[in-house]
Design an enzyme around this catalytic site. Structure first.
Site, PDB file in Angstrom:
ATOM      1  N   PRO A   2       0.806  -1.224   0.000  1.00  0.00           N
ATOM      2  CA  PRO A   2       0.000   0.000   0.000  1.00  0.00           C
ATOM      3  C   PRO A   2       0.843   1.281   0.000  1.00  0.00           C
ATOM      4  O   PRO A   2       1.953   1.304   0.529  1.00  0.00           O
ATOM      5  CB  PRO A   2      -0.794  -0.095   1.305  1.00  0.00           C
ATOM      6  CG  PRO A   2      -0.615  -1.501   1.792  1.00  0.00           C
ATOM      7  CD  PRO A   2       0.702  -1.945   1.269  1.00  0.00           C
ATOM      8  N   GLU A   3       0.263   2.333  -0.586  1.00  0.00           N
ATOM      9  CA  GLU A   3       0.893   3.649  -0.585  1.00  0.00           C
ATOM     10  C   GLU A   3       0.064   4.586   0.291  1.00  0.00           C
ATOM     11  O   GLU A   3      -0.816   4.139   1.037  1.00  0.00           O
ATOM     12  CB  GLU A   3       1.015   4.160  -2.020  1.00  0.00           C
ATOM     13  CG  GLU A   3       1.841   3.235  -2.919  1.00  0.00           C
ATOM     14  CD  GLU A   3       1.975   3.730  -4.340  1.00  0.00           C
ATOM     15  OE1 GLU A   3       1.854   4.951  -4.576  1.00  0.00           O
ATOM     16  OE2 GLU A   3       2.188   2.899  -5.240  1.00  0.00           O
TER      17      GLU A   3
END
Length: 290
Positions: A2-3
């Site tokens: 995830p970012e």
């Protein structure tokens, strides 16, 4: 992945645990690659038991659980980690189970879980005096949601690196990863191969504006769940921003903006980059986003 948008979505989903007390920390049985702990899990367990969660925060791509003794649980999901309040995608990859007592003994989540399919995530417990050394400005740049054009240019404008590669540097802007860097540069109309030291002031302004627009829009849609289906929010539901990607993972498809060029895929610093050769040019020409 995830970012920033996915981790911010996790953070928001975890807000119901604020005020809860950690009754117990359990290490579920897992025969797969172990995640990284600092300190050891036994020490982590001893130090968090009986502590109240007073705040849920985020620093770049990390979820932060602030405890009542000023210590900080730092969860970095990395490639496939999820922080959940609901049942995980499967028990096999469950790495941590925090049993909670809701504030006042009332309604609220009874567990907080960390699940990681590939085992690349990390969990750290930092004493108050350790926080600056791990999460401070020497290690991480300003949050990407708060950075402006002047700050970006100051931090990256002298670099000879390609702008796409430079945007992944967490010391410059914390939170941008491979997916959103491609989307940001497309929206800004900047070629991902352009050198930072050759970008104009107008291009830096467009990159900063696109950064805020893309990240906020992705948060609104609770992040991107890609074809492998790994990313889920805190309630184990998928995001929907993948339906709005303009270039990422669309190689060979017609550009939705110019409708003339085809999205290309190249490799930069061992990471896939997607861009439109018609809309993103090194000469600084820019076509407005529809």
């Amino acid at each position: 992945m995830p970012e920033l948008p996915e981790v911010e979505t996790m953070r928001r989903g975890l807000l119901p645990v604020v005020g809860a007390t950690i009754e117990e920390a359990a290490l579920p049985p897992c025969r797969l690659r172990p995640i990284s702990w600092r300190p050891t899990f036994a020490e982590f367990r001893r130090r968090v038991r009986g502590r109240r969660i007073v705040e849920v925060g985020r620093r770049g791509k990390r979820v932060l659980l602030q405890l009542c003794d000023d210590s900080l649980i730092v969860i970095e999901p990395r490639m496939t980690g999820l922080v959940l309040l609901a049942d995980p995608p499967g028990e096999e990859h469950l790495r941590l189970r925090l049993r909670l007592i809701p504030e006042g003994g009332g309604e609220g989540p009874r567990e907080l879980l960390f699940w990681d399919r590939r085992g690349l995530g990390t969990i750290r417990l930092l004493a108050a005096e350790e926080i600056e050394g791990v999460l401070g400005s020497a290690r991480l740049g300003p949050d990407a949601l708060a950075i402006d054009a002047a700050m970006l240019r100051e931090r990256l404008g002298g670099s000879r690196r390609a702008i796409k590669v430079a945007l992944l540097d967490q010391r410059a802007a914390a939170g941008i990863g491979n997916l959103y860097a491609a989307e940001i540069l497309f929206t800004a109309g900047v070629d991902p191969r352009a050198r930072c030291d050759r970008l104009t002031g107008a291009q830096w302004e467009r990159i900063a504006a696109a950064t805020h627009a893309i990240l906020n829009d992705a948060i609104l849609h609770e992040g991107s769940t890609l074809s492998d289906g790994t990313y889920r929010n805190a309630l184990n539901d998928p995001g929907s921003y993948q339906n709005h990607h303009r270039v990422y993972d669309r190689a060979g498809e017609r550009c939705r903006r110019c409708e003339a060029a085809t999205i290309e895929r190249i490799v930069q610093a061992q990471r896939a980059t997607f861009f439109c050769p018609g809309c993103q040019t090194r000469r600084g020409r820019h076509r407005s986003v529809p």
